[in-house]
Scaffold this active site. Structure first.
Site, mmCIF file in Angstrom:
data_model
loop_
_atom_site.group_PDB
_atom_site.id
_atom_site.type_symbol
_atom_site.label_atom_id
_atom_site.label_comp_id
_atom_site.label_asym_id
_atom_site.label_seq_id
_atom_site.Cartn_x
_atom_site.Cartn_y
_atom_site.Cartn_z
ATOM 1 N N PRO A 61 0.817 -1.219 0.000
ATOM 2 C CA PRO A 61 0.000 0.000 0.000
ATOM 3 C C PRO A 61 0.851 1.270 0.000
ATOM 4 C CG PRO A 61 -0.086 -1.083 2.144
ATOM 5 C CD PRO A 61 0.684 -1.983 1.240
ATOM 6 N N HIS A 62 0.367 2.245 -0.718
ATOM 7 C CA HIS A 62 1.048 3.539 -0.818
ATOM 8 C C HIS A 62 0.004 4.607 -1.121
ATOM 9 C CE1 HIS A 62 1.048 1.491 -4.702
ATOM 10 N NE2 HIS A 62 1.035 2.679 -5.277
ATOM 11 N N GLY A 63 0.431 5.840 -1.161
ATOM 12 C CA GLY A 63 -0.486 6.956 -1.347
ATOM 13 C C GLY A 63 -0.907 7.154 -2.792
#
Length: 142
Positions: A61-63
């Site tokens: 997960p990342h922005g």
């Protein structure tokens, strides 16, 4: 500032949902001054839009593309979930939270994928109780 120090690793966690696992990975990044708190919400928004499951029981997960102003420094967190947590019908044992300053996230993603492409590494990373053992696996690529 190191991208992936020992303090960014959280072993033997139990997560009831992917959002709980993502939030934990994001909170590590917040606590260690890689991102501001609002970045965690962006991680959850990204996951709602597109799954960050990459295969081999790993999620990254990342922005969002618009999250750049919420990133203070490039960093990686790791949440190990030995019993697994469901990500869109897939079992995930390793949740790598990433924040990449100045578009460094693509290089970071590639480095994590390189290590996680070997199923022996996944087995070790999923069950080790040693942060040093994890860092040894990544020392050549990060």
């Amino acid at each position: 500032m190191q991208i992936f120090p020992k303090d960014n690793i959280c072993l033997a966690q139990v997560c009831q949902s992917k959002n709980e696992a993502i939030t934990l990975a994001g909170q590590i990044l917040v606590r260690n001054h890689y991102v501001v708190n609002a970045y965690v919400e962006d991680m959850l928004l990204r996951e709602a839009d597109v799954s960050t499951y990459i295969g081999n029981n790993v999620a990254i997960p990342h922005g969002l593309v618009t999250s750049e102003d919420k990133i203070l420094a490039s960093g990686i967190s790791l949440v190990q979930v030995p019993a697994g947590v469901e990500f869109d019908g897939e079992r995930v044992y390793l949740v790598f939270g990433i924040a990449g300053k100045n578009n460094e996230h693509l290089a970071i993603l590639g480095k994590i994928a390189q290590v996680c492409s070997d199923l022996r590494n996944i087995e070790l990373l999923s069950h080790t109780q040693s942060k040093d053992e994890i860092l040894t696996l990544f020392q050549e690529v990060i």
